[in-house]
Design a protein around this motif. Structure first.
Motif, PDB file in Angstrom:
ATOM      1  N   TYR A 417      45.720  41.996  36.928  1.00 38.07           N
ATOM      2  CA  TYR A 417      45.917  40.828  36.069  1.00 38.07           C
ATOM      3  C   TYR A 417      44.643  40.603  35.262  1.00 38.07           C
ATOM      4  O   TYR A 417      43.607  41.238  35.515  1.00 38.07           O
ATOM      5  N   LEU A 418      44.723  39.703  34.297  1.00 34.17           N
ATOM      6  CA  LEU A 418      43.547  39.282  33.544  1.00 34.17           C
ATOM      7  C   LEU A 418      43.003  38.026  34.200  1.00 34.17           C
ATOM      8  O   LEU A 418      43.735  37.049  34.405  1.00 34.17           O
ATOM      9  N   ASP A 419      41.717  38.009  34.534  1.00 31.88           N
ATOM     10  CA  ASP A 419      41.141  36.841  35.193  1.00 31.88           C
ATOM     11  C   ASP A 419      40.910  35.724  34.185  1.00 31.88           C
ATOM     12  O   ASP A 419      41.241  35.845  33.000  1.00 31.88           O
ATOM     13  N   LYS A 420      40.305  34.631  34.639  1.00 29.42           N
ATOM     14  CA  LYS A 420      40.133  33.454  33.784  1.00 29.42           C
ATOM     15  C   LYS A 420      39.242  33.729  32.580  1.00 29.42           C
ATOM     16  O   LYS A 420      39.280  33.002  31.591  1.00 29.42           O
ATOM     17  N   ASP A 421      38.463  34.816  32.677  1.00 35.82           N
ATOM     18  CA  ASP A 421      37.624  35.205  31.539  1.00 35.82           C
ATOM     19  C   ASP A 421      38.254  36.314  30.719  1.00 35.82           C
ATOM     20  O   ASP A 421      37.581  36.921  29.862  1.00 35.82           O
TER      21      ASP A 421
END
Length: 459
Positions: A417-421
């Motif tokens: 997944y893509l993290d918060k950044d």
């Protein structure tokens, strides 16, 4: 993280009513807290949780239509009595074709033409007759079907030790088979299950008459295994029936206590279910013998009612089980997971994800490669508990919506997944897991949602 921040998080979580929430939050799985791992949480959020979705008669009709619509599903009773040599050759060459991609043994050695010749020699093609009579058998032990008549494990170039590319699927005690051919060493049978054709160890099946084999599942009184795994009682007289593992969805004939004179293998059966099990005699022939399953085991007399609540409960019984490609590791994979959940309601499906996802049974929303993301998101918004979303090589089962986000349960190997950044994160799940649907990705460039090609409702 500063100690003050950790204490603040701890206090907040405990006050939220989730005493185990902190440990659940220390995870690399996004948007997950302890409540998401509790079946009752999802049941409580579900409208009409205990309303039957299909009656037993409607399920019977659904199965009949599924077999008509799906060419890969086979009614064993309708198979011909004999196969011509040319027919079997075509079937064997299809089942046991040399993979299009390079395969490697665990030590890193690439499989050579010599290895495939060895497998082919054991297929006993010279033993095929001009006319080959079909035999019938019942599976006696949990086992797996394989691409070649060999226990050799093979891996792709990535050398992922969890994915043996020669394993095909799992079978369970009581599953019926049509036996088409035997290997040269006598240790393997080419067998047709209702949903798969491949090689199976001969030691895990017993050969019987067509009537005996196909009649095993036709009894009006039966039990269904509703736990992830249950076990027969210890049997001091017949070790083959002692503490035998039975997986979710296994259906067995149910006997009355008086049919065994209220005593079986030195035990009064009144606190157990008396069931019939297939038994392999020393000569490989089939007999049917009674066995006991304690009533403390997770068993249902008859199929479970097909309700949203039961879909959730059944799925969560596998929570945390390690992923097993092709039913390896005494477990199951993504399609095995959904198939075994649905078998507890009497619903049968094809084996592979492509066969399921592209199949016309159930109510389907198919998406082509040019489908707009907003159309898929709209379809996801309308998903019901138990609905299935298919992406290439995978399937997830919808649990419900939490804070405006869809969540699924699935038996899954990898995770990214893509993290918060917005950095790409790649981890591992390798088991039956609850995750949010929208953040999950197949790669850095594509998400689950990007690749969904079918949303299927079994109704």
């Amino acid at each position: 993280m500063k100690l003050s921040s950790l204490l603040l998080i701890t206090t907040t979580l405990l006050l939220s009513g989730w005493p185990n929430a902190l440990s659940a939050m220390i995870t690399d799985v996004p948007e997950i807290s302890a409540r998401h791992l509790d079946a009752q949480y999802w049941i409580d959020k579900t409208d009409h949780a205990d309303t039957p979705l299909l009656t037993p008669k409607a399920i019977e009709h659904l199965n009949q239509n599924t077999f008509k619509q799906q060419s890969e599903l086979v009614q064993l009773a309708e198979l011909p009595a004999q196969y011509a040599k040319s027919q079997l050759l075509e079937m064997i060459n299809k089942v046991s074709s040399v993979p299009a991609y390079e395969r490697f043994f665990a030590d890193g050695r690439q499989l050579s033409e010599k290895d495939y010749t060895r497998y082919r020699n054991n297929m006993n093609l010279d033993g095929l007759k001009q006319s080959n009579t079909l035999r019938y058998a019942l599976v006696t032990n949990r086992t797996t079907m394989r691409r070649f008549p060999s226990h050799d494990k093979a891996y792709n170039a990535e050398m992922d030790p969890d994915i043996d590319r020669f394993i095909e699927t799992g079978l369970f005690p009581g599953d019926a088979l049509a036996v088409l051919h035997q290997s040269k060493d006598g240790k393997w049978l080419l067998a047709q299950a209702y949903h798969y054709l491949a090689w199976i160890p001969a030691e895990d099946v017993a050969i019987g008459s067509k009537a005996q084999v196909l009649g095993f599942r036709q009894t009006e009184s039966f039990v269904v295994v509703t736990g992830a795994k249950v076990f027969t009682n210890y049997n001091p007289e017949l070790p083959q029936l002692s503490e035998k593992q039975l997986d979710m969805g296994v259906r067995l004939p149910l006997l009355d206590n008086h049919q065994v004179d209220h005593s079986l293998y030195g035990q009064n059966p009144y606190t157990s279910y008396v069931v019939s099990l297939p038994y392999r005699e020393d000569d490989g022939s089939l007999s049917i013998k009674p066995a006991l399953i304690s009533k403390n085991q997770d068993i249902s007399t008859g199929y479970l009612p097909f309700t949203r609540e039961n879909i959730i409960r059944q799925g969560f019984k596998f929570l945390g089980e390690r992923y097993g490609w092709g039913h390896d590791y005494n477990a199951r994979d993504c399609t095995g997971f959904v198939s075994e959940v649905y078998r507890t309601f009497g619903i049968l499906m094809p084996r592979n994800s492509g066969q399921q996802g592209k199949g016309q049974y159930g109510i389907n929303q198919h998406f082509d490669a040019n489908a707009a993301e907003q159309d898929k998101l709209a379809a996801i918004t309308n998903m019901d508990v138990g609905d299935l979303a298919y992406i290439p090589g995978h399937v997830v089962m919808y649990l419900g919506n939490d804070n405006g986000k869809p969540y699924v349960i699935h038996d899954v190997h990898g995770m990214s997944y893509l993290d918060k950044d917005e950095n790409y994160y790649k981890g591992i799940l390798n088991g039956v897991s609850v995750t949010p649907l929208l953040p999950m990705r197949l790669s850095e460039s594509s998400s689950y949602v990007d690749k969904i090609y079918t949303i299927k409702s079994i109704r």
